[in-house]
Write a protein that holds these residues in place. Structure first.
Motif, PDB file in Angstrom:
ATOM      1  N   LYS A  10       0.803  -1.122  -0.027  1.00 16.55           N
ATOM      2  CA  LYS A  10       0.045  -0.041   0.034  1.00 16.55           C
ATOM      3  C   LYS A  10       0.910   1.173  -0.089  1.00 16.55           C
ATOM      4  CE  LYS A  10      -3.580  -2.272   2.512  1.00 16.55           C
ATOM      5  NZ  LYS A  10      -4.440  -2.387   3.916  1.00 16.55           N
ATOM      6  N   TYR A  13       2.371   1.875  -3.335  1.00 15.66           N
ATOM      7  CA  TYR A  13       1.577   2.128  -4.453  1.00 15.66           C
ATOM      8  C   TYR A  13       1.202   3.570  -4.197  1.00 15.66           C
ATOM      9  CZ  TYR A  13      -2.637   3.456  -6.848  1.00 15.66           C
ATOM     10  OH  TYR A  13      -3.759   3.970  -7.804  1.00 15.66           O
ATOM     11  N   ALA A  14       1.174   4.112  -2.923  1.00 18.35           N
ATOM     12  CA  ALA A  14       0.928   5.565  -2.615  1.00 18.35           C
ATOM     13  C   ALA A  14       2.164   6.338  -2.979  1.00 18.35           C
ATOM     14  CB  ALA A  14       0.834   5.546  -1.149  1.00 18.35           C
ATOM     15  N   TYR A  16       4.031   5.853  -5.885  1.00 17.83           N
ATOM     16  CA  TYR A  16       4.226   5.935  -7.261  1.00 17.83           C
ATOM     17  C   TYR A  16       2.963   5.927  -7.907  1.00 17.83           C
ATOM     18  CZ  TYR A  16       8.271   3.576  -5.591  1.00 17.83           C
ATOM     19  OH  TYR A  16       9.616   3.090  -4.990  1.00 17.83           O
ATOM     20  N   LYS A  17       1.812   6.425  -7.142  1.00 15.59           N
ATOM     21  CA  LYS A  17       0.335   6.351  -7.472  1.00 15.59           C
ATOM     22  C   LYS A  17       0.307   6.986  -9.105  1.00 15.59           C
ATOM     23  CE  LYS A  17      -4.355   7.343  -6.055  1.00 15.59           C
ATOM     24  NZ  LYS A  17      -4.808   7.916  -7.435  1.00 15.59           N
ATOM     25  N   ASN A  18       0.859   8.223  -8.974  1.00 11.07           N
ATOM     26  CA  ASN A  18       0.386   9.004 -10.267  1.00 11.07           C
ATOM     27  C   ASN A  18       1.002   8.261 -11.504  1.00 11.07           C
ATOM     28  OD1 ASN A  18      -0.961  10.931  -8.820  1.00 11.07           O
ATOM     29  ND2 ASN A  18       0.766  12.431  -8.487  1.00 11.07           N
ATOM     30  N   ILE A  20       1.850   5.088 -11.856  1.00 15.99           N
ATOM     31  CA  ILE A  20       1.362   3.998 -11.874  1.00 15.99           C
ATOM     32  C   ILE A  20       0.142   4.197 -12.478  1.00 15.99           C
ATOM     33  CG2 ILE A  20       0.276   1.985 -11.109  1.00 15.99           C
ATOM     34  CD1 ILE A  20       2.413   1.960  -9.089  1.00 15.99           C
ATOM     35  N   ASP A  21      -1.082   5.160 -12.151  1.00 16.03           N
ATOM     36  CA  ASP A  21      -2.121   5.339 -12.784  1.00 16.03           C
ATOM     37  C   ASP A  21      -2.200   5.774 -14.225  1.00 16.03           C
ATOM     38  OD1 ASP A  21      -3.098   4.736 -10.296  1.00 16.03           O
ATOM     39  OD2 ASP A  21      -3.913   6.705  -9.574  1.00 16.03           O
ATOM     40  N   TYR A 192       0.759  -6.259 -10.325  1.00 24.07           N
ATOM     41  CA  TYR A 192      -0.651  -6.235  -9.698  1.00 24.07           C
ATOM     42  C   TYR A 192      -1.166  -7.511 -10.121  1.00 24.07           C
ATOM     43  CZ  TYR A 192       0.596  -1.557  -7.929  1.00 24.07           C
ATOM     44  OH  TYR A 192       1.010  -0.587  -7.254  1.00 24.07           O
TER      45      TYR A 192
END
Length: 367
Positions: A10, A13-14, A16-18, A20-21, A192
């Protein structure tokens, strides 16, 4: 009560969120979900990172092992030597091809295949040796490669836990003619979902692997081999490409976390710590210790919010699935001993120092 993540995906992901999205959105907008350009990009990056001339992505680490065995023609009646102290996938793929897994015991220091136990297992039916690079540290590949060369058999490096590790200046996945890795989410480089790759220095094998990966096709609807559906999804490749940008830094942090554990726990006589051999590194896919009362100790840690895992509680020769081999307790004493004592504790490049201190304090108090 404090709650610590065993592997903090978690937090990753936080961080690298931008990126990855955006990567996932790009795939969705292009709608090339199978073998899109991100897959080719990933394969080029994997080849460059490891130094292996050819990297062939695929649908899982299990399928990577299966593809490698299929590419060298493992078939009914063949034998493949490997370790009994590993996840079942290593032996499972041997069995799926009708071959016989032949187990050799492990080194008690590294938990990897003991080269001194291999040669006595070689017969005229032996097709390959599959050493597993357990917990992130490469096996004794020089010795294993020398044994294989002497007998004219293949070596397939099972690097499903050691992607990024080094051995005498070379990267894991580039230490034998064939190597395999996994991109299962909890791996040092994870996607993922499921994913994997096969690496080879042989151009002909590379082309065969690419064909077997897509039902044995050499061109659409023309099939040279019996193959599988073993492709990596484009979305998973896109996620891995983002994570590749951060991999070197994450590997450094993994080592820092591991070294902090080892320094703080050094001298605790009832705890056996990981040992990394000279001229190699570990990516610490797990940080695994050994204690005598493993189950009681794990229960104490769990009761104060510290998760644990056992990799692996029962060696393969004692699994019901392999009862047909006629093996018994005592046949591989080192594997049996280690499996009864091994325990993995939280390991992540995102593990906070205060949480790590809390884990260490509770280990010191409860062993």
């Amino acid at each position: 009560m404090r709650k610590i993540e065993f592997i903090d995906l978690k937090a990753q992901y936080a961080a690298y969120k931008n990126e990855i999205d955006r990567a996932i959105e790009k795939v969705c907008l292009e709608s090339s979900f199978i073998m899109g350009q991100q897959v080719r990009e990933l394969e080029n990056r994997l080849s460059e990172f490891t130094g292996s001339p050819h990297a062939i992505s695929c649908s899982s680490g299990t399928d990577a092992l299966l593809l490698a065995l299929m590419a060298i023609g493992v078939k009914d009646g063949d034998e493949v030597i490997t370790t009994p102290f590993t996840f079942i996938a290593t032996a499972e793929v041997i069995s799926l091809l009708g071959a016989k897994p032949v187990f050799a015991d492990i080194d008690e220091t590294t938990y990897n295949l003991d080269p001194g136990k291999i040669e006595e297992k070689i017969t005229e039916r032996t097709k390959a040796i599959v050493p597993v690079c357990l917990y992130g540290q490469v096996a004794d590949m020089d010795e294993i490669n020398a044994i294989a060369a002497k007998h004219g058999i293949f070596v397939i490096e099972d690097a499903c836990q050691s992607f990024g590790a080094e051995y005498k200046g070379k990267k894991s996945c580039n230490l034998s003619k064939l190597s395999c890795t996994s991109f299962f989410p909890s791996k040092p480089l994870g996607c993922y979902g499921d994913g994997g790759a096969v690496f080879t220095s042989d151009a002909e094998l590379a082309e065969k692997l690419k064909s077997i990966r897509v039902h044995g096709q050499t061109q659409r609807y023309y099939h040279k081999y019996i193959g599988i559906n073993g492709r990596l999804d484009t979305i998973q490749a896109a996620i891995l490409n983002v994570k590749m940008d951060h991999l070197e830094e994450e590997l450094k942090k993994r080592v820092e976390v591991a070294q902090y554990y080892s320094t703080r726990l050094a001298g605790k006589k009832d705890v056996v710590l990981p040992v990394i051999k000279k001229n190699r590194t570990s990516v610490y896919a797990q940080y695994s210790i050994r204690v005598k009362d493993r189950d009681g100790f794990a229960a104490k840690l769990n009761s104060v919010g510290i998760p644990t895992a056992i990799h692996y509680p029962k060696p393969l020769h004692l699994q019901e699935a392999y009862s047909y081999l006629g093996l018994k307790t005592g046949d591989f004493p080192v594997s049996e001993k280690v499996s009864s004592e091994i325990l993995s504790i939280p390991m992540s490049p995102f593990l906070k120092r205060e949480d790590q201190d809390y884990i260490i304090e509770n280990i010191m108090k409860n062993v």
